[in-house]
Design a protein around this motif. Sequence first.
Motif, PDB file in Angstrom:
ATOM      1  N   GLN A  99      42.301  34.600  38.333  1.00  0.00           N
ATOM      2  CA  GLN A  99      41.435  34.596  37.146  1.00  0.00           C
ATOM      3  C   GLN A  99      41.188  33.209  36.565  1.00  0.00           C
TER       4      GLN A  99
ATOM      5  N   ARG B  27      31.440  34.428  37.555  1.00  0.00           N
ATOM      6  CA  ARG B  27      32.896  34.582  37.697  1.00  0.00           C
ATOM      7  C   ARG B  27      33.596  34.196  36.394  1.00  0.00           C
ATOM      8  N   HIS B  31      35.832  36.539  34.026  1.00  0.00           N
ATOM      9  CA  HIS B  31      37.242  36.194  33.812  1.00  0.00           C
ATOM     10  C   HIS B  31      37.534  36.042  32.315  1.00  0.00           C
ATOM     11  N   GLN B  97      42.126  40.015  36.578  1.00  0.00           N
ATOM     12  CA  GLN B  97      40.821  40.189  37.228  1.00  0.00           C
ATOM     13  C   GLN B  97      40.803  39.435  38.554  1.00  0.00           C
TER      14      GLN B  97
END
Lengths: 238, 238, 238
Positions: A99, B27, B31, B97
């Motif tokens: 993450q 992303r 996150h 995640q």
Amino acid sequence: MSDDDLRQRVEELEQRLGMLEDVHAIRRLHHLYGYFIDKCMYDEAVGCYDEECEIHFFGGIFRGLAGARRMYCDGFRNRFTDGKNGPVFGFILDHPQMQDVVDVSPDRKTALARFRCMMQAGTHYERNPNPTSISRQWWEGALYENGYIKRDGVWKIKMLNYRPVWICTFENGWAFTPPEFVPLQTTTYPDDPYGPDELTDYTPLRWPEHEVLPFHCVHPVTGKPIVTPPPGSAPRRD
Amino acid sequence: MSDDDLRQRVEELEQRLGMLEDVHAIRRLHHLYGYFIDKCMYDEAVGCYDEECEIHFFGGIFRGLAGARRMYCDGFRNRFTDGKNGPVFGFILDHPQMQDVVDVSPDRKTALARFRCMMQAGTHYERNPNPTSISRQWWEGALYENGYIKRDGVWKIKMLNYRPVWICTFENGWAFTPPEFVPLQTTTYPDDPYGPDELTDYTPLRWPEHEVLPFHCVHPVTGKPIVTPPPGSAPRRD
Amino acid sequence: MSDDDLRQRVEELEQRLGMLEDVHAIRRLHHLYGYFIDKCMYDEAVGCYDEECEIHFFGGIFRGLAGARRMYCDGFRNRFTDGKNGPVFGFILDHPQMQDVVDVSPDRKTALARFRCMMQAGTHYERNPNPTSISRQWWEGALYENGYIKRDGVWKIKMLNYRPVWICTFENGWAFTPPEFVPLQTTTYPDDPYGPDELTDYTPLRWPEHEVLPFHCVHPVTGKPIVTPPPGSAPRRD
């Protein structure tokens, strides 16, 4: 389009691509750091740090490479691996790393990043049939808010801030973590030969108390600062 | 090479680099969304959404920012944090995640992405000595198939589709998940003041039934559509 | 700046951007591979491999697409899903994929990558009330050191090296993994109709023995080779 326009567009591409390469390099560095500590390769972990680094760990601050070596190569190696730089029979400390939120400064010389890990750790019964409760086998969820610096084109860890969120035994889980399950640093070096250079001026809260590790970045959509909510701590039952 | 050739190559670089920057931004957005919901920062989570968003959650659809606020800032906050926007003593809902597959459309205005999380959640005994079985402490494995939209250069969540794969108590594990362990949404708003705007026209299967959340993309090597296999459900034992 | 300079800078940008696109493509390929095996989509998993692939799995080597099909589409499908290509009621084999370290060769035709997974697997009691101890429900931490090859612009898996680090039951944890809990491959094809083409010339150590899967790359900061420490194995207690 004039030549000048084209040159300017190429310069912008170089800057933007460089930023993405930096993000890639920092993710890669942190992921490799994670693989090293999993395997008790403490020399290699310390090799990821800048000379002027600092490490925040359970309420202590270790400064510079001397401090990093004291924490990993003296303290961890003494506590976990009987002095070996590498894995030992029946001891595990796996730190899957996840993450990433990596943000590089516009001059591409420093960066800040948030990561997390979810650890599986412990001692096999063939190594030690009677470990303490915590060292038998435990889960640990933790965050990082790290800083990085580029020296001669190479990214290094400038600041590692490891903040456990919850720790629990494998058997009982996070609903039953005993109060103050894992101790914070209390004694500095050299009184503690493996101790930090100083204690933090804040006290990291320990689960079941619950706080937010401040974010290094602004909100990804609104662009506003991410205000840190107050911790969710309860009055002590004294 | 003529100037025209060079200009065309620069234009292609700008498009390709822009695609990678978009992947990075999405992303990063997901996150950060994950870090926000971990800490019950529901205002910040809702701030990640587009005005025309929709959220698929346990068989209900929440529409627009009003729906998102109802789910996070009214429902979750009422259920989990006694109305606070932030973490509370003895309550954890960690969502690491992972495993992004982000695909940006050629016009760079929309994107689709698959993610997953593996949750550690529950209530410490000092907060509530007698929670219900499920809220004591649980593991939850889940997938996301999300959509994103770019508005004025900023990526936002257009569609969040959260699909649990398995849920189990910390004590008993996924081999012993009781049938229909977690209820699906059954009542819409305003009959349920925290309910969804509508129910999905499909019923998400619950473990031990087992289905494939359809993939948004083609096979990465063959380039052919990824056909969704039929679910692995068994006849009910009525 | 002359036109020649500008052209050279554009060429360098194309090379560097291509490397980042390759990293992205390989992460995406491995993540999709992970989603396929989670759902017993073995045809789709085999579709990720190159014709000249090899798979290292529990001390056996499966060679080429015929070997890959034997392992996934014959062996796994026979063992796990009663012949179905897709998920079945009450069987789970989730492999969250994490912590990529992807390195592309300068000619952009091959790549090496380290990944890890942390598996949740098992059989629900409604599917089988009396599975064996290991197949009831287990955790599994594992590493990958994979190779990739680009064919006609498409990245494929050339070599998948799956190396479990620890395996344990959900109930007892990694402190209590029985000795030689999971068997290694011992019989090759065709003596074992699902067996590997050959056995590895090394014996993967099984937890509580503990070794380092060699790194494909040099140290990210020092640039020196990462020396593999000797395994942390103990004398057998015979």
